[in-house]
Scaffold this motif. Sequence first.
Motif, PDB file in Angstrom:
ATOM      1  N   THR A   4     -16.808  63.346   6.244  1.00  0.00           N
ATOM      2  CA  THR A   4     -17.908  64.255   6.569  1.00  0.00           C
ATOM      3  C   THR A   4     -17.707  65.608   5.903  1.00  0.00           C
ATOM      4  OG1 THR A   4     -16.761  64.884   8.607  1.00  0.00           O
ATOM      5  CG2 THR A   4     -18.467  63.199   8.788  1.00  0.00           C
ATOM      6  N   LYS A   5     -18.817  66.196   5.488  1.00  0.00           N
ATOM      7  CA  LYS A   5     -18.817  67.556   4.940  1.00  0.00           C
ATOM      8  C   LYS A   5     -19.915  68.345   5.639  1.00  0.00           C
ATOM      9  CE  LYS A   5     -19.550  70.160   0.632  1.00  0.00           C
ATOM     10  NZ  LYS A   5     -21.013  70.279   0.465  1.00  0.00           N
ATOM     11  N   LEU A   6     -19.517  69.403   6.319  1.00  0.00           N
ATOM     12  CA  LEU A   6     -20.462  70.297   6.984  1.00  0.00           C
ATOM     13  C   LEU A   6     -20.633  71.509   6.075  1.00  0.00           C
ATOM     14  CD1 LEU A   6     -19.112  70.106  10.654  1.00  0.00           C
ATOM     15  CD2 LEU A   6     -20.644  68.530   9.451  1.00  0.00           C
ATOM     16  N   CYS A   7     -21.808  71.672   5.527  1.00  0.00           N
ATOM     17  CA  CYS A   7     -22.009  72.662   4.467  1.00  0.00           C
ATOM     18  C   CYS A   7     -22.804  73.876   4.949  1.00  0.00           C
ATOM     19  CB  CYS A   7     -22.732  72.008   3.292  1.00  0.00           C
ATOM     20  SG  CYS A   7     -22.522  72.910   1.728  1.00  0.00           S
ATOM     21  N   GLY A   8     -22.637  74.963   4.208  1.00  0.00           N
ATOM     22  CA  GLY A   8     -23.396  76.174   4.490  1.00  0.00           C
ATOM     23  C   GLY A   8     -22.854  76.993   5.636  1.00  0.00           C
ATOM     24  N   ASP A  14     -19.048  79.667  13.001  1.00  0.00           N
ATOM     25  CA  ASP A  14     -19.183  78.382  12.317  1.00  0.00           C
ATOM     26  C   ASP A  14     -17.806  77.772  12.058  1.00  0.00           C
ATOM     27  OD1 ASP A  14     -21.883  79.027  12.219  1.00  0.00           O
ATOM     28  OD2 ASP A  14     -21.849  79.577  10.093  1.00  0.00           O
ATOM     29  N   ILE A  15     -16.863  78.611  11.655  1.00  0.00           N
ATOM     30  CA  ILE A  15     -15.509  78.136  11.379  1.00  0.00           C
ATOM     31  C   ILE A  15     -14.817  77.705  12.670  1.00  0.00           C
ATOM     32  CG2 ILE A  15     -13.265  78.747  10.420  1.00  0.00           C
ATOM     33  CD1 ILE A  15     -15.494  78.538   8.341  1.00  0.00           C
ATOM     34  N   VAL A  16     -14.998  78.479  13.715  1.00  0.00           N
ATOM     35  CA  VAL A  16     -14.414  78.125  15.018  1.00  0.00           C
ATOM     36  C   VAL A  16     -14.929  76.756  15.462  1.00  0.00           C
ATOM     37  CG1 VAL A  16     -14.296  78.749  17.461  1.00  0.00           C
ATOM     38  CG2 VAL A  16     -14.061  80.524  15.704  1.00  0.00           C
ATOM     39  N   ALA A  17     -16.227  76.552  15.309  1.00  0.00           N
ATOM     40  CA  ALA A  17     -16.821  75.262  15.679  1.00  0.00           C
ATOM     41  C   ALA A  17     -16.286  74.142  14.794  1.00  0.00           C
ATOM     42  CB  ALA A  17     -18.338  75.342  15.586  1.00  0.00           C
ATOM     43  N   SER A  22     -13.616  69.215  13.440  1.00  0.00           N
ATOM     44  CA  SER A  22     -12.664  68.622  12.491  1.00  0.00           C
ATOM     45  C   SER A  22     -13.293  67.683  11.463  1.00  0.00           C
ATOM     46  CB  SER A  22     -11.550  67.891  13.247  1.00  0.00           C
ATOM     47  OG  SER A  22     -10.460  67.635  12.406  1.00  0.00           O
ATOM     48  N   PRO A  23     -14.233  68.199  10.646  1.00  0.00           N
ATOM     49  CA  PRO A  23     -14.742  67.408   9.532  1.00  0.00           C
ATOM     50  C   PRO A  23     -13.684  67.337   8.438  1.00  0.00           C
ATOM     51  CG  PRO A  23     -15.555  69.631   9.362  1.00  0.00           C
ATOM     52  CD  PRO A  23     -14.785  69.566  10.655  1.00  0.00           C
ATOM     53  N   ASP A  24     -13.927  66.533   7.426  1.00  0.00           N
ATOM     54  CA  ASP A  24     -12.999  66.461   6.294  1.00  0.00           C
ATOM     55  C   ASP A  24     -13.173  67.652   5.358  1.00  0.00           C
ATOM     56  OD1 ASP A  24     -11.804  63.573   6.567  1.00  0.00           O
ATOM     57  OD2 ASP A  24     -13.954  63.393   6.944  1.00  0.00           O
ATOM     58  N   PHE A  25     -14.429  68.100   5.209  1.00  0.00           N
ATOM     59  CA  PHE A  25     -14.752  69.200   4.316  1.00  0.00           C
ATOM     60  C   PHE A  25     -15.725  70.164   4.993  1.00  0.00           C
ATOM     61  CE2 PHE A  25     -14.422  65.225   1.905  1.00  0.00           C
ATOM     62  CZ  PHE A  25     -13.497  65.522   0.906  1.00  0.00           C
ATOM     63  N   VAL A  26     -15.641  71.435   4.621  1.00  0.00           N
ATOM     64  CA  VAL A  26     -16.709  72.388   4.913  1.00  0.00           C
ATOM     65  C   VAL A  26     -17.149  72.996   3.589  1.00  0.00           C
ATOM     66  CG1 VAL A  26     -15.889  72.927   7.233  1.00  0.00           C
ATOM     67  CG2 VAL A  26     -15.165  74.353   5.308  1.00  0.00           C
ATOM     68  N   GLY A  27     -18.369  73.489   3.556  1.00  0.00           N
ATOM     69  CA  GLY A  27     -18.901  74.054   2.327  1.00  0.00           C
ATOM     70  C   GLY A  27     -19.270  75.518   2.469  1.00  0.00           C
ATOM     71  N   PHE A  28     -18.860  76.315   1.482  1.00  0.00           N
ATOM     72  CA  PHE A  28     -19.262  77.715   1.363  1.00  0.00           C
ATOM     73  C   PHE A  28     -20.209  77.834   0.181  1.00  0.00           C
ATOM     74  CE2 PHE A  28     -14.734  78.623   2.978  1.00  0.00           C
ATOM     75  CZ  PHE A  28     -15.143  78.610   4.298  1.00  0.00           C
ATOM     76  N   VAL A  29     -21.366  78.412   0.401  1.00  0.00           N
ATOM     77  CA  VAL A  29     -22.382  78.514  -0.645  1.00  0.00           C
ATOM     78  C   VAL A  29     -22.257  79.854  -1.365  1.00  0.00           C
ATOM     79  CG1 VAL A  29     -24.854  78.514  -1.139  1.00  0.00           C
ATOM     80  CG2 VAL A  29     -23.930  76.991   0.628  1.00  0.00           C
ATOM     81  N   PHE A  30     -22.006  79.789  -2.666  1.00  0.00           N
ATOM     82  CA  PHE A  30     -21.853  81.000  -3.475  1.00  0.00           C
ATOM     83  C   PHE A  30     -23.078  81.284  -4.343  1.00  0.00           C
ATOM     84  CE2 PHE A  30     -17.494  79.622  -2.584  1.00  0.00           C
ATOM     85  CZ  PHE A  30     -16.942  80.800  -2.112  1.00  0.00           C
ATOM     86  N   VAL A 172     -20.578  61.899   3.767  1.00  0.00           N
ATOM     87  CA  VAL A 172     -21.935  62.375   4.073  1.00  0.00           C
ATOM     88  C   VAL A 172     -21.888  63.891   4.178  1.00  0.00           C
ATOM     89  CG1 VAL A 172     -22.906  60.302   5.121  1.00  0.00           C
ATOM     90  CG2 VAL A 172     -21.473  61.811   6.513  1.00  0.00           C
ATOM     91  N   ASP A 173     -22.925  64.530   3.666  1.00  0.00           N
ATOM     92  CA  ASP A 173     -22.984  65.986   3.556  1.00  0.00           C
ATOM     93  C   ASP A 173     -24.226  66.475   4.300  1.00  0.00           C
ATOM     94  OD1 ASP A 173     -23.738  68.594   2.485  1.00  0.00           O
ATOM     95  OD2 ASP A 173     -22.283  68.266   0.907  1.00  0.00           O
TER      96      ASP A 173
END
Length: 202
Positions: A4-8, A14-17, A22-30, A172-173
């Motif tokens: 899983t990737k939780l993006c944005g 958001d980080i605390v949540a 505990s997803p595999d990935f998180v996304g930061f939008v630049f 999944v993203d």
Amino acid sequence: MTRTKLCGLWQIRDIVAANEVSPDFVGFVFAQGSTRYVSPEHASALRKLLSPGIKAVGVFVDESPEMVAALLNQGIIDLAQLHGHEDEAYIDALRNITDKPLIKAVRVRTAEDIEEANQSTADHVLLDSGTGTGRAFDWSFLKHMTRPYFLAGGLTPDNVAAAVRRLRPFAVDVSSGIETEGKKDKAKMTAFQAAVQEVNDR
């Protein structure tokens, strides 16, 4: 197993949540035009709060290779997701200045787009209907995929389990599908992760 990737993510909460979910990935939008944009400095601060087991992905749209490589090489992000018009020459240029993993996002409208994804030299490919449209593309095209992929576009806690059961993507993203009124919703983040995990556990 589908990851899983939780993006944005862009707020501390958001980080605390995410640390709890505990997803595999998180996304930061630049990408500066995005409502979810984070500056490199803010991303660095958020990354320091992120659990070590979660990988951070930087999402870029036609950014300079030097900027992308700097964030990778500084450890602010672990992977770079290229969501613009970055071609093979761009990927080659990036490879010359960083050895970190790259994800090439491909907007799927035709079978030719699937072939582009199959041929990409990026470490991973992400298939989407567009940049943050919140809509799914025609999944029938996926029968032509010959490599693992991140599936994005139109996923929610309510439909992701069916998507994983049917397609078995590498990951999944999701972004807008775990938001309420434009902000990340911890309950939706939790439900999304749980839905994927339930399928993985079967």
